[in-house]
Design an enzyme around this catalytic site. Sequence first.
Site, PDB file in Angstrom:
ATOM      1  N   LYS A   1       0.831  -1.210   0.000  1.00  0.00           N
ATOM      2  CA  LYS A   1       0.000   0.000   0.000  1.00  0.00           C
ATOM      3  C   LYS A   1       0.860   1.252   0.000  1.00  0.00           C
ATOM      4  O   LYS A   1       1.917   1.291   0.633  1.00  0.00           O
ATOM      5  CB  LYS A   1      -0.878   0.022   1.266  1.00  0.00           C
ATOM      6  CG  LYS A   1      -2.106  -0.842   1.162  1.00  0.00           C
ATOM      7  CD  LYS A   1      -3.090  -0.508   2.268  1.00  0.00           C
ATOM      8  CE  LYS A   1      -4.292  -1.411   2.171  1.00  0.00           C
ATOM      9  NZ  LYS A   1      -5.072  -1.199   0.912  1.00  0.00           N
TER      10      LYS A   1
ATOM     11  N   ARG B   1     -11.609 -10.181  -0.835  1.00  0.00           N
ATOM     12  CA  ARG B   1     -12.520 -11.026  -1.616  1.00  0.00           C
ATOM     13  C   ARG B   1     -12.028 -12.466  -1.710  1.00  0.00           C
ATOM     14  O   ARG B   1     -12.816 -13.380  -1.896  1.00  0.00           O
ATOM     15  CB  ARG B   1     -12.726 -10.395  -3.006  1.00  0.00           C
ATOM     16  CG  ARG B   1     -11.484 -10.283  -3.822  1.00  0.00           C
ATOM     17  CD  ARG B   1     -11.628  -9.279  -4.974  1.00  0.00           C
ATOM     18  NE  ARG B   1     -11.647  -7.897  -4.498  1.00  0.00           N
ATOM     19  CZ  ARG B   1     -11.771  -6.834  -5.283  1.00  0.00           C
ATOM     20  NH1 ARG B   1     -11.906  -6.995  -6.590  1.00  0.00           N
ATOM     21  NH2 ARG B   1     -11.771  -5.624  -4.780  1.00  0.00           N
TER      22      ARG B   1
HETATM   23  N1  BES Z   1      -8.758  -3.097   3.017  1.00  0.00           N
HETATM   24  C1  BES Z   1      -8.761  -2.452   1.753  1.00  0.00           C
HETATM   25  C2  BES Z   1      -9.964  -1.524   1.555  1.00  0.00           C
HETATM   26  C3  BES Z   1      -9.998  -0.296   2.425  1.00  0.00           C
HETATM   27  C4  BES Z   1      -9.585   0.927   1.924  1.00  0.00           C
HETATM   28  C5  BES Z   1     -10.505  -0.351   3.716  1.00  0.00           C
HETATM   29  C6  BES Z   1      -9.628   2.053   2.715  1.00  0.00           C
HETATM   30  C7  BES Z   1     -10.549   0.776   4.514  1.00  0.00           C
HETATM   31  C8  BES Z   1     -10.137   1.977   4.006  1.00  0.00           C
HETATM   32  C9  BES Z   1      -8.786  -3.492   0.627  1.00  0.00           C
HETATM   33  O1  BES Z   1      -8.199  -4.713   0.913  1.00  0.00           O
HETATM   34  C10 BES Z   1      -8.026  -2.895  -0.499  1.00  0.00           C
HETATM   35  O2  BES Z   1      -6.846  -2.757  -0.355  1.00  0.00           O
HETATM   36  N2  BES Z   1      -8.729  -2.508  -1.549  1.00  0.00           N
HETATM   37  C11 BES Z   1      -8.105  -1.861  -2.639  1.00  0.00           C
HETATM   38  C12 BES Z   1      -8.001  -2.807  -3.763  1.00  0.00           C
HETATM   39  C13 BES Z   1      -7.088  -2.280  -4.837  1.00  0.00           C
HETATM   40  C14 BES Z   1      -6.104  -3.343  -5.235  1.00  0.00           C
HETATM   41  C15 BES Z   1      -7.876  -1.850  -6.021  1.00  0.00           C
HETATM   42  C16 BES Z   1      -8.996  -0.678  -3.003  1.00  0.00           C
HETATM   43  O3  BES Z   1     -10.202  -0.852  -3.087  1.00  0.00           O
HETATM   44  O4  BES Z   1      -8.453   0.418  -3.114  1.00  0.00           O
HETATM   45 ZN    ZN Z   2      -6.112  -4.786   0.489  1.00  0.00          ZN
END
Ligand code: BES
Ligand code: ZN
Length: 525
Positions: A304, A377
């Site tokens: 991240k 997912r």
């Molecule tokens: N845990 C995150 C989603 C999230 C984002 C939760 C901000 C709380 C606050 C999830 O696992 C994730 O990382 N999603 C990403 C996926 C990306 C690879 C497109 C997202 O949706 O930005």
């Molecule tokens: Zn994630």
Amino acid sequence: MLASRSHTVAAMTKPGTLLSGLTEGSPLPQLALVSGTGSLGADLLVVGTVAGSGGLALAPGAGLADTALGGRLLAALRAVDAGGRTDELVKIPTLGLLDVPVVVAVGLGKVADGDGLPALDLESVRRAVGSVVRTISSARRVTIAIGDGTDPALVSAIAEGALLGSYRFQHYKSGATPSKLRRVQIVVADPADRAARATLRRARTIAEAVNATRDLVNIPASVLNPVTFADYARRRAEAAGLSVEVLDERKLARGGFGGVLAVGAGSATPPRMVRITYSPPRPRARVALVGKGITFDTGGLNLKVAMMAQMKSDMGGAAAVISSVIAAAQLRLPVEVTATVPMAENAVSGSSYRPSDVLTLRDGRTVEVDDTDAEGRLILADALLRACEDVPDFLIETSTLTGGQLVALGPSTSGVMGSEDFRDRVAGLAAVAGESVWAMPLPPALRAGLDSPVADITNLPKERWGSMLVAGLFLAEFVAEGVEWVHLDIAGPSFANSASGYNARGGTGAIVRTILATLTDLAGG
Ligand code: BES
Ligand code: ZN
Ligand code: ZN
């Protein structure tokens, strides 16, 4: 007498054992019903104000204080520029005219008052009471006089606001200042009314479930990992008399849970899957709950670059469903509930899963990993497959799943997707429970983006548009035909970056009230 014991994690945890480093938190205040005629016996009397069509006005219930002050309360409030606005909090000393030294007038915001009395919105009351309780420091006893004392829904909202607003997470603060608040008295028409007393017990059970969820989110991932989280779930569930099954990494391998195992592979702490069942006699429906339990989401090898510090909250869905199944049992709801909770840490190491890996899930289907940060997912697919093997009537899944939820709906409105009738029913119940939840579509045209050249499906399409909906479409693939289901994306709502209303900064316990309202509705109201 109502029990005042707190069921928060902190209270369930002996320092140095399960979740080390935590000490016992301050207990929830006691709740009581009082009549407006006797002694109010409190350090503060809370009344409501509204921003009506003619400017500042008193909410029902404020008459008590107004009469004692010789009918001058409104004038006194106007003199210090009170406007009845949301989050406004004005203190007026009573100068010996009342047996309570201070009246706190809390703003309930704009109301429709066309035909006389203002109509109070329950969530505004919950928030207003919550912000009073959250921000007062020295009061030990508080009396609340909002409403005419005959509406059980309003009494319930006041009780919930007070209990949620009293929550603090101070376990890591040297010189923490525990709340002095011991007792919250709610002014009602008939304090002996059995229905009103039952309302208080229910509000307490709900608030304890929300607060336990907040604790779990607030505990840092160095303490709450898949193993300690599963231990906690087992302990809580067994203490509530529920049956529990914890799948460790060996059982996960034997069961073919390739999604959970891959996402958890990079962590020093192995993954788990917890199954908790509440099975009352003669259930009116069988409900599956599923919640995402990523104890920390670094993104994995697709590390991240934003919001990583908030990722201790990536188990907010798991915490919500664990708290909800336990609360369903405490409320003795006549529905059978099984929570299926996959737990893993999405970490970076030599054993991490990789972009381009192909995973084999519980039912033999394969997933190409396009991005290791779309991990939720993957563990949820396995959990949904397992949950549907029990052939539930309804399935409620919740997860901090996508940044797309924040883009589409902002920080405090959850998205709900799934079977259309059930989706709309859940959205409606959420509104009554006081949570902001908005129905979103699962557009079939977006499904093509999940086609993979090498496996049955990919975990992330090339196009980033509608990512909350695409994640919902991915999950839909793993829900069995004939099951009425919803997916609740709580990425933003599960964590508050600043305090407001009844929420402290940190974990909010989002969606617990909506899940419990839905279970109650499925139980026949
Ligand atoms: N845990 C995150 C989603 C999230 C984002 C939760 C901000 C709380 C606050 C999830 O696992 C994730 O990382 N999603 C990403 C996926 C990306 C690879 C497109 C997202 O949706 O930005
Ligand atoms: Zn994630
Ligand atoms: Zn995540």
